[in-house]
Scaffold this active site. Structure first.
Site: not given
Length: 362
Positions: A75-77, A79-80
């Site tokens: 899940p990228c949240q 790092y976003s």
């Protein structure tokens, strides 16, 4: 080629592999129950383990089978660049579980996908650690930022693609099949590549509906190759082309956003006091979409207002802009379906990478 698909979501990667042909997904894993249901509805032949990756016993699952490739993007949240980017977020440490998967499956090759923000998280130290950890297993590791729009996806979506290969395997990143319209006007452009697919080219055959309405019939026959591709196995009635209702206050704001405009472009008497600078943004008809997120139906959150209709995008429009075909089924509420689409890897980008994997391992 045997594949293990981690953080599989609704199957953007798996669908891209299916299009490329030559791959056998041994099993897929994700922790989100609705995403797992969506995956199963579209690829019932694949075994999906719906559980935390920390609980997945890889050695037991693969038995004596050889694993050629491990794929996945945590899940990228965490790092976003549009989020809070907290290292304390447990999702930021999921690369360690990915490392465990590599230790236990020993693939010839792996592909690790994430948002561009991974490169700058903790001043680049996190990305250095990810590369060091994967390289410690004997992989040659390289990374490149790819834009989905360069591979036929009607969306500007940059992703970091980290690839690791065993000694003797040579992987080359896919070469773009499309180019920005701005570059076609330069002297350096040789005319060999078509321009990026625009939002209008991607969804122009879907009916223009108002907020609160639902469309079931296409407005025209396919107008271009992209629309033909999206409609290859389409059902007779459109699915998920239902526009959210917006309150009157929000409708006043939306009506006053010009095409391509954001909050600052709204006349002051209608401009909301709160929100991020790119809030209440309207997309362009003759450009690719901006990055589709889980908030594709929430005008106050991101640039997701339809260029010609006074409303946010529908779930089906979001799916089109991610290159999911019209027969793709999504499970759950509208907000859950939008989350699934916004978090997915565009299948056409996955297909471009899969074709290069085939070349590397052939």
């Amino acid at each position: 080629m045997n594949v293990v698909d981690l953080f599989c979501g609704i199957g953007g990667v798996a669908h891209g592999l299916h299009q490329a042909e030559g791959f056998n997904t041994l099993f897929a894993n994700d922790v989100d129950a609705d995403m797992c249901e969506s995956f199963k509805l579209n690829m019932p032949e694949v075994s999906v383990i719906c559980d935390s990756i920390a609980n997945v016993q890889f050695k037991q699952l693969i038995g004596k089978k050889k694993v050629d490739i491990v794929l996945g993007g945590p899940p990228c949240q965490a790092y976003s660049t549009s989020g809070k980017r907290l290292m304390e977020d447990p999702r930021a440490m999921l690369y360690q579980q990915y490392y465990r998967a590599l230790v236990e499956t020993q693939p010839q090759m792996f592909v690790y996908e994430n948002v561009r923000g991974l490169l700058s998280m903790a001043n680049g130290k996190l990305f250095d650690e990810v590369q060091r950890l994967f390289a410690s297993l004997g992989y040659f590791v390289e990374a490149k930022v790819l834009n989905a729009a360069d591979f036929g996806v009607p969306q500007e979506r940059e992703r970091v693609i980290v690839v690791g290969v065993r000694d003797g395997i040579k992987f080359e990143y896919p070469k773009p099949t499309h180019i920005s319209a701005q570059k076609t006007n330069t002297d350096l452009f040789d005319g060999s590549l078509p321009s990026h697919i625009t939002l209008g080219e991607a969804i122009g055959d879907l009916p223009f509906i108002a907020a609160g309405e639902t469309g079931y019939e296409y407005s025209s026959a396919p107008q271009n190759d992209y629309q033909k591709l999206m409609r290859e196995n389409a059902p007779k009635k459109l699915m998920n082309h239902s526009a959210a209702s917006h309150g009157e206050a929000l409708m006043r704001v939306i009506r006053n956003v010009p095409e391509g405009g954001i909050k600052k472009d709204i006349p002051e008497e209608f401009r909301p006091k709160s929100g991020f600078p790119n809030s209440y943004g309207r997309l362009w008809w003759n450009r690719p979409s901006m990055t589709i997120t889980r908030n594709l139906g929430t005008p106050s959150s991101a640039r997701c207002i339809h260029p010609k209709c006074d409303r946010a995008l529908t779930t089906r429009e979001g799916a089109r802009l991610q290159s999911f075909p019209d027969d793709y089924v999504f499970y759950g509420s509208r907000s859950k379906m939008n989350l699934q689409i916004g978090n997915a890897v565009p299948p056409l980008l996955a297909k471009a990478i899969a074709n290069q994997i085939k070349k590397a391992l052939s």
